[in-house]
Motif scaffolding. Structure first.
Motif, PDB file in Angstrom:
ATOM      1  N   ALA A 196     -38.864 -85.566 -63.007  1.00 12.58           N
ATOM      2  CA  ALA A 196     -38.129 -84.964 -64.108  1.00 12.58           C
ATOM      3  C   ALA A 196     -37.608 -83.479 -63.995  1.00 12.58           C
ATOM      4  O   ALA A 196     -36.368 -83.261 -64.313  1.00 12.58           O
ATOM      5  N   VAL A 197     -38.194 -83.152 -63.132  1.00  9.36           N
ATOM      6  CA  VAL A 197     -37.841 -81.580 -62.786  1.00  9.36           C
ATOM      7  C   VAL A 197     -36.157 -81.587 -61.953  1.00  9.36           C
ATOM      8  O   VAL A 197     -35.308 -80.984 -62.501  1.00  9.36           O
ATOM      9  N   THR A 198     -36.349 -82.579 -60.994  1.00  6.19           N
ATOM     10  CA  THR A 198     -35.277 -82.683 -60.185  1.00  6.19           C
ATOM     11  C   THR A 198     -34.044 -83.306 -61.087  1.00  6.19           C
ATOM     12  O   THR A 198     -32.851 -83.026 -60.793  1.00  6.19           O
ATOM     13  N   ARG A 199     -34.426 -84.252 -61.925  1.00  4.92           N
ATOM     14  CA  ARG A 199     -33.478 -84.903 -62.875  1.00  4.92           C
ATOM     15  C   ARG A 199     -32.600 -83.920 -63.754  1.00  4.92           C
ATOM     16  O   ARG A 199     -31.737 -83.863 -64.218  1.00  4.92           O
ATOM     17  N   MET A 200     -33.475 -82.909 -64.470  1.00  4.12           N
ATOM     18  CA  MET A 200     -33.057 -81.660 -65.173  1.00  4.12           C
ATOM     19  C   MET A 200     -32.129 -80.766 -64.414  1.00  4.12           C
ATOM     20  O   MET A 200     -30.974 -80.370 -64.797  1.00  4.12           O
TER      21      MET A 200
END
Length: 229
Positions: free
Chosen positions: A172-176
């Motif tokens: 989720a963090v890398t996608r954001m």
């Protein structure tokens, strides 16, 4: 990994996003699903530059607080949105909500992120939903998102911000981060005369790669594009 370590990891991800300018002040909220189905959620009103494990709360899928390291803390005002996502999608392991400047600018303008310009969008990020306005912190927001939940991992929330989901917190963090990076590049291209689309047929081919690529988020995009998937 014990719950204390998982709380610390969630707090560290918030600090990482703050350092990149994706979270500002007390804005935004993050959560992760635990093996028993309960959630760790950032507390309300916490400065994301200094958030620590003591600022991460434990609740169930009904939004009932199970434990709080510090007295008087409250769950994020957006916990209802997180609960809507987790209930609808058993595959979701983490949710990140933030107000990154460029991507939120697209949301505020009612403009979607095209997936036929940058390979990272169809391969790593996936389809980006442009969600109609729903008042933050109310059931209206979850209702506005609901039609898009089955087929998207990224949601541009009109006049509000960006929410992303992932199988893991790192996912989720890398996608954001990828969403905001892509939005900044698209804005820069617009100032230079407008982005040019990928060659004919390339966007469709990249979209076909996307599902497996997003299952391999711990590998680089370049690896995914060249390993013959």
């Amino acid at each position: 990994m014990g719950q204390q370590a998982l709380r610390a990891e969630l707090a560290a991800c918030c600090r990482r996003l703050h350092a990149r300018g994706i979270l500002a002040g007390t804005e935004g909220n993050c959560s992760r699903r635990l093996e028993d189905g309960s959630l760790l959620v950032t507390a309300s009103g916490i400065d994301k530059a200094t958030i620590g494990e003591q600022d991460v709360l434990h609740c169930d899928l009904q939004g009932e607080l199970l434990s709080s390291p510090m007295p008087g803390q409250r769950l994020s005002s957006e916990v209802a949105m997180h609960l809507t996502l987790y209930r609808a999608r058993p595959d979701i392991g983490a949710v990140v909500h933030a107000h990154p400047v460029a991507a939120t600018g697209f949301a505020a303008a009612g403009v979607g992120l095209p997936d036929d310009v940058l390979p990272e969008l169809p391969v790593v990020v996936g389809g980006v939903a442009l969600v109609p306005y729903g008042r933050p912190g109310t059931p209206a927001l979850g209702a506005a998102m609901h039609p898009f939940l089955a087929d998207h991992e990224v949601f541009l929330l009109a006049n509000h911000g960006v929410t992303v989901v992932g199988r893991t917190l790192t996912d989720a963090v890398t996608r954001m981060e990828s969403v905001e990076q892509s939005a900044q590049i698209l804005l820069a291209a617009t100032r230079l005369g407008g982005p040019r689309p990928l060659p004919p047929g390339e966007a469709e081919a990249l979209r076909a790669l996307g599902p497996r690529a997003r299952r391999l988020m711990d590998r680089s995009t370049a690896d995914v594009l060249t390993d013959g998937v």
